[in-house]
Design a protein around this motif. Structure first.
Motif, PDB file in Angstrom:
ATOM      1  N   ARG A  74       4.322  38.133  27.624  1.00 34.94           N
ATOM      2  CA  ARG A  74       4.546  38.768  26.323  1.00 34.94           C
ATOM      3  C   ARG A  74       3.213  39.172  25.695  1.00 34.94           C
ATOM      4  NH1 ARG A  74       3.840  38.407  21.372  1.00 34.94           N
ATOM      5  NH2 ARG A  74       2.679  36.452  21.591  1.00 34.94           N
ATOM      6  N   LEU A  75       2.218  38.277  25.790  1.00 36.22           N
ATOM      7  CA  LEU A  75       0.900  38.561  25.220  1.00 36.22           C
ATOM      8  C   LEU A  75       0.242  39.736  25.941  1.00 36.22           C
ATOM      9  CD1 LEU A  75      -1.084  37.417  23.068  1.00 36.22           C
ATOM     10  CD2 LEU A  75      -2.141  36.113  24.917  1.00 36.22           C
ATOM     11  N   GLU A 109       1.771  42.865  24.697  1.00 32.24           N
ATOM     12  CA  GLU A 109       1.252  43.147  23.357  1.00 32.24           C
ATOM     13  C   GLU A 109      -0.144  43.754  23.443  1.00 32.24           C
ATOM     14  OE1 GLU A 109       1.799  40.289  19.879  1.00 32.24           O
ATOM     15  OE2 GLU A 109      -0.338  40.044  20.314  1.00 32.24           O
ATOM     16  N   ARG A 110      -0.963  43.238  24.354  1.00 31.75           N
ATOM     17  CA  ARG A 110      -2.321  43.775  24.554  1.00 31.75           C
ATOM     18  C   ARG A 110      -2.251  45.237  24.985  1.00 31.75           C
ATOM     19  NH1 ARG A 110      -3.683  40.647  28.553  1.00 31.75           N
ATOM     20  NH2 ARG A 110      -4.467  38.988  27.199  1.00 31.75           N
TER      21      ARG A 110
END
Length: 244
Positions: free
Chosen positions: A34-35, A38-39
């Motif tokens: 998920r991160l 997002e990045r």
């Protein structure tokens, strides 16, 4: 870390604990995915400044560092003017680049190290380390300052120096970091991401091995045990250098 008094249990009890930890590992993997998404979704900044670099065949522009690729990863390697060797921590990380580069070069990614020292000053050290990746100098342009790995003297004097997006009192002549760029079909270049400090951990494969072991990283300060790879006991020695 003292591991001598660690709990010892039956295989059945171990499996119960391991499966519970696996549940946490899977949650971490999903959060990491998920991160990462997002990045990738962060906004970009168009690069309009005319940065110039020095390579083995003379002057280069930022566009030249991409080669034939659309994506460029730059490692900001700590090597300042008049240093005899590069930062030990940067060298530890850079020992991992060539192996990855064999694959990244075939998946639309260029990886280039950039340092502030004149190009000629880090060639002997690069040969000593046996590295093959591209490494260029940003001497004479604002690149290191604009991307957060060098602080100007006036900013330090005024207490306005920043590192890792925060004001800091511990700015050094050079600081480590990584920046990512994208070039579209029209030749426009965009800054998409930069990371510093512990954000660079993910690039150090040796740490991932250590994190799996009973003693873990086993260090009181980050990388305090690390040496240039030719400075460990049993390694081939060469002359005395700056920073050991």
């Amino acid at each position: 870390m003292n591991v001598e008094n660690h709990p010892v249990v039956s295989r059945e009890e171990w499996l119960v604990a391991r499966k519970e930890h696996l549940r946490h590992e899977k949650a971490f993997t999903r959060e990491r995915d998920r991160l990462s998404a997002e990045r990738r979704g962060l906004p970009w900044v168009k690069i309009d400044k005319d940065y110039h670099f020095q390579g083995p065949n003379g002057e280069l522009k930022l566009n030249d560092l991409f080669g034939r690729h659309s994506q460029l990863v730059i490692y900001h390697f700590m090597f300042a003017k008049d240093w005899e060797q590069g930062c030990t921590g940067c060298s530890f990380l850079s020992d991992h680049i060539d192996g990855a580069n064999q694959h990244l070069a075939h998946h639309d990614v260029a990886v280039v190290a950039v340092s502030h020292a004149p190009f000629s000053e880090f060639q002997a050290f690069k040969r000593r380390m046996g590295w093959k990746f591209d490494w260029v100098s940003s001497e004479g342009c604002d690149f290191n300052y604009d991307f957060g790995v060098c602080a100007r003297a006036e900013a330090v004097a005024e207490g306005n120096a920043t590192y890792n997006y925060e004001k800091t009192d511990s700015v050094e002549e050079e600081m480590p970091g990584l920046s990512v760029f994208y070039r579209n079909d029209q030749g426009e270049i965009f800054h998409t991401y930069s990371t510093y400090a512990r954000g660079l951990d993910i690039l150090v494969g040796a740490y991932n091995y250590l994190d799996l072991t009973p003693k873990g990283r086993n260090e009181d300060e980050i990388m305090e045990w690390v040496r240039h790879h030719d400075r460990y006991d049993g390694a081939t020695k060469s002359g005395c250098c700056h920073g050991d």
